[in-house]
Design an enzyme around this catalytic site. Structure first.
Site, PDB file in Angstrom:
ATOM      1  N   TYR A  66      -5.485  47.098  28.981  1.00 23.40           N
ATOM      2  CA  TYR A  66      -6.004  47.515  30.297  1.00 23.40           C
ATOM      3  C   TYR A  66      -5.029  47.078  31.394  1.00 23.40           C
ATOM      4  O   TYR A  66      -4.680  47.875  32.279  1.00 23.40           O
ATOM      5  CB  TYR A  66      -7.402  46.938  30.544  1.00 23.40           C
ATOM      6  CG  TYR A  66      -7.918  47.294  31.928  1.00 23.40           C
ATOM      7  CD1 TYR A  66      -8.227  48.618  32.256  1.00 23.40           C
ATOM      8  CD2 TYR A  66      -8.064  46.324  32.921  1.00 23.40           C
ATOM      9  CE1 TYR A  66      -8.663  48.968  33.534  1.00 23.40           C
ATOM     10  CE2 TYR A  66      -8.499  46.663  34.200  1.00 23.40           C
ATOM     11  CZ  TYR A  66      -8.803  47.987  34.497  1.00 23.40           C
ATOM     12  OH  TYR A  66      -9.225  48.324  35.767  1.00 23.40           O
ATOM     13  N   LYS A 121      -2.791  49.353  34.195  1.00 27.26           N
ATOM     14  CA  LYS A 121      -2.828  49.203  35.655  1.00 27.26           C
ATOM     15  C   LYS A 121      -1.449  48.791  36.203  1.00 27.26           C
ATOM     16  O   LYS A 121      -1.115  49.137  37.326  1.00 27.26           O
ATOM     17  CB  LYS A 121      -3.938  48.224  36.066  1.00 27.26           C
ATOM     18  CG  LYS A 121      -5.345  48.810  35.865  1.00 27.26           C
ATOM     19  CD  LYS A 121      -5.560  50.079  36.706  1.00 27.26           C
ATOM     20  CE  LYS A 121      -6.945  50.670  36.571  1.00 27.26           C
ATOM     21  NZ  LYS A 121      -7.174  51.857  37.419  1.00 27.26           N
TER      22      LYS A 121
HETATM   23  P1  NDP Z   1     -17.280  52.959  36.820  1.00 23.12           P
HETATM   24  O1  NDP Z   1     -17.389  52.848  35.339  1.00 23.12           O
HETATM   25  O2  NDP Z   1     -18.484  52.712  37.639  1.00 23.12           O
HETATM   26  O3  NDP Z   1     -16.674  54.391  37.201  1.00 23.12           O
HETATM   27  C1  NDP Z   1     -15.627  54.965  36.474  1.00 23.12           C
HETATM   28  C2  NDP Z   1     -15.543  56.445  36.793  1.00 23.12           C
HETATM   29  O4  NDP Z   1     -14.448  57.010  36.072  1.00 23.12           O
HETATM   30  C3  NDP Z   1     -16.794  57.192  36.412  1.00 23.12           C
HETATM   31  O5  NDP Z   1     -17.118  58.106  37.429  1.00 23.12           O
HETATM   32  C4  NDP Z   1     -16.371  57.946  35.155  1.00 23.12           C
HETATM   33  O6  NDP Z   1     -17.072  59.182  35.094  1.00 23.12           O
HETATM   34  C5  NDP Z   1     -14.896  58.188  35.427  1.00 23.12           C
HETATM   35  N1  NDP Z   1     -14.147  58.450  34.217  1.00 23.12           N
HETATM   36  C6  NDP Z   1     -13.909  57.619  33.174  1.00 23.12           C
HETATM   37  N2  NDP Z   1     -13.228  58.255  32.216  1.00 23.12           N
HETATM   38  C7  NDP Z   1     -13.012  59.531  32.675  1.00 23.12           C
HETATM   39  C8  NDP Z   1     -12.381  60.676  32.130  1.00 23.12           C
HETATM   40  N3  NDP Z   1     -11.802  60.659  30.925  1.00 23.12           N
HETATM   41  N4  NDP Z   1     -12.367  61.807  32.850  1.00 23.12           N
HETATM   42  C9  NDP Z   1     -12.939  61.839  34.073  1.00 23.12           C
HETATM   43  N5  NDP Z   1     -13.563  60.794  34.640  1.00 23.12           N
HETATM   44  C10 NDP Z   1     -13.600  59.657  33.933  1.00 23.12           C
HETATM   45  O7  NDP Z   1     -16.110  51.957  37.230  1.00 23.12           O
HETATM   46  P2  NDP Z   1     -15.398  51.647  38.635  1.00 23.12           P
HETATM   47  O8  NDP Z   1     -15.964  52.443  39.719  1.00 23.12           O
HETATM   48  O9  NDP Z   1     -15.376  50.191  38.766  1.00 23.12           O
HETATM   49  O10 NDP Z   1     -13.927  52.136  38.290  1.00 23.12           O
HETATM   50  C11 NDP Z   1     -13.197  53.037  39.095  1.00 23.12           C
HETATM   51  C12 NDP Z   1     -11.724  52.664  39.062  1.00 23.12           C
HETATM   52  O11 NDP Z   1     -11.573  51.372  39.656  1.00 23.12           O
HETATM   53  C13 NDP Z   1     -11.118  52.560  37.666  1.00 23.12           C
HETATM   54  O12 NDP Z   1      -9.824  53.114  37.702  1.00 23.12           O
HETATM   55  C14 NDP Z   1     -11.050  51.052  37.426  1.00 23.12           C
HETATM   56  O13 NDP Z   1     -10.027  50.718  36.529  1.00 23.12           O
HETATM   57  C15 NDP Z   1     -10.759  50.571  38.829  1.00 23.12           C
HETATM   58  N6  NDP Z   1     -11.056  49.179  39.104  1.00 23.12           N
HETATM   59  C16 NDP Z   1     -12.317  48.664  38.926  1.00 23.12           C
HETATM   60  C17 NDP Z   1     -12.589  47.335  39.225  1.00 23.12           C
HETATM   61  C18 NDP Z   1     -13.907  46.695  38.973  1.00 23.12           C
HETATM   62  O14 NDP Z   1     -13.966  45.451  38.939  1.00 23.12           O
HETATM   63  N7  NDP Z   1     -14.989  47.457  38.836  1.00 23.12           N
HETATM   64  C19 NDP Z   1     -11.544  46.488  39.803  1.00 23.12           C
HETATM   65  C20 NDP Z   1     -10.260  47.110  39.909  1.00 23.12           C
HETATM   66  C21 NDP Z   1     -10.051  48.409  39.611  1.00 23.12           C
HETATM   67  P3  NDP Z   1     -17.652  59.880  33.779  1.00 23.12           P
HETATM   68  O15 NDP Z   1     -18.068  58.793  32.843  1.00 23.12           O
HETATM   69  O16 NDP Z   1     -18.772  60.725  34.299  1.00 23.12           O
HETATM   70  O17 NDP Z   1     -16.509  60.702  33.305  1.00 23.12           O
HETATM   71  C1  8X3 Z   2     -10.906  45.566  37.003  1.00 25.39           C
HETATM   72  C2  8X3 Z   2     -10.826  44.147  37.431  1.00 25.39           C
HETATM   73  O1  8X3 Z   2     -10.247  41.820  36.612  1.00 25.39           O
HETATM   74  O2  8X3 Z   2     -11.807  43.105  35.279  1.00 25.39           O
HETATM   75  O3  8X3 Z   2      -9.695  46.199  37.107  1.00 25.39           O
HETATM   76  O4  8X3 Z   2      -9.486  43.646  35.274  1.00 25.39           O
HETATM   77  S1  8X3 Z   2     -10.579  43.156  36.077  1.00 25.39           S
END
Ligand code: NDP
Ligand code: 8X3
Length: 254
Positions: free
Chosen positions: A153, A157
């Site tokens: 992961y 990133k």
């Molecule tokens: P969620 O799991 O709440 O949302 C993830 C979203 O990505 C969902 O809408 C999902 O939709 C979509 N998704 C996943 N796989 C696919 C795919 N193959 N095609 C299209 N859509 C896809 O997580 P977050 O909102 O937290 O994550 C959003 C972004 O933020 C990610 O890139 C994550 O790595 C990043 N992030 C998150 C952090 C955290 O602590 N939460 C911190 C740092 C970064 P569906 O399943 O309907 O396809």
């Molecule tokens: C999501 C935040 O710290 O779980 O990107 O990797 S962490």
């Protein structure tokens, strides 16, 4: 002025909060995700609540052909994309490199890196036609620091961070801005997905401190998207106050 905002991964978490924020400020939205019922319900609600136009795309960003077809087939008046938020992404598993599941590795690499590339490559020509546009890639603290068991992961990133820099250089002549917004711990469905639906394990990640909310992150993304044309945020790292690095938290678990 109303803009067209293209958000991947809008069915949950940060993407859904971005949809809410940009809708509440009267922009028109293209919202994407794999879960049809979620995208459909969000589209209907935002249209009714804010009186804006929303286009839902049921799309797996890993499917290169589907991504290109969906974007090629956008109705004419949806083809002026002002802002692309490359947000769709996930972590699967948290295990030592020798214990990792190669299916999980592939899903992370295919979604977080290749999916971002496919969507960008399909949207960039639309932006080039207008000599303007803004791509905002959602990175992570995991793209700044590698943490134990985060291996693949974190690598995806780090790739997003590198691609953001490369895209910025390559798209400079076209006047297309490229930014990265990298959140720390944000309570969304992220950890539920990471731990394969184990809600208790996911909840424990955020125990004893106040994590970011999806809307906290969306507000920052909105700020980045709202700056004047001559100002670009290249890279923005935001974290909960209780988090100092990928692994250092101030927790009160009493
Ligand atoms: P969620 O799991 O709440 O949302 C993830 C979203 O990505 C969902 O809408 C999902 O939709 C979509 N998704 C996943 N796989 C696919 C795919 N193959 N095609 C299209 N859509 C896809 O997580 P977050 O909102 O937290 O994550 C959003 C972004 O933020 C990610 O890139 C994550 O790595 C990043 N992030 C998150 C952090 C955290 O602590 N939460 C911190 C740092 C970064 P569906 O399943 O309907 O396809
Ligand atoms: C999501 C935040 O710290 O779980 O990107 O990797 S962490």
């Amino acid at each position: 002025m109303s803009k067209t905002i293209f958000i991947t991964g809008a069915s949950s978490g940060i993407g859904e909060a971005c949809a809410e924020k940009f809708a509440s400020t009267k922009n028109q939205l293209i919202i994407c995700g794999r879960r049809e019922e979620k995208i459909h319900a969000l589209r209907k609600r935002l249209e009714t609540q804010y009186g804006i136009a929303v286009l839902g795309l049921i799309l797996d960003v890993r499917d290169k052909e589907a991504v290109h077809n969906a974007i090629k087939k956008l109705p004419y008046h949806w083809k002026k994309v002002d802002v692309l938020i490359n947000n769709a992404g996930l972590a699967k598993g948290l295990s030592g490199i020798d214990q990792g599941n190669s299916v999980d590795w592939e899903q992370m690499i295919d979604t977080n890196i290749k999916g971002l590339l496919y969507v960008s490559q399909a949207v960039i020509p639309l932006m080039k036609k207008n000599n303007s546009g803004h791509i905002i890639n959602i990175g992570s603290i995991a793209g700044v620091e590698t943490y134990p068991k985060g291996n693949v992961y974190c690598a995806t990133k780090h790739a997003v961070a590198s691609l953001t820099r490369g895209m910025r250089m390559d798209l400079l002549p076209q006047g297309i801005k490229v930014s990265q917004v990298s959140p720390g711990a944000t309570e969304t469905e992220f950890s539920i997905v990471r731990f394969d639906g184990d809600k208790q394990k996911a909840k424990d990640v955020y125990k004893g401190y106040k994590p970011l909310t999806a809307m906290d992150v969306a507000e920052v993304i909105y700020f980045v998207a709202s700056l004047p044309p001559h100002v670009n945020v290249n890279d923005l790292l935001l974290m909960p106050t209780a988090q100092a690095s990928a692994t250092v938290f101030h927790k009160n678990n009493s």
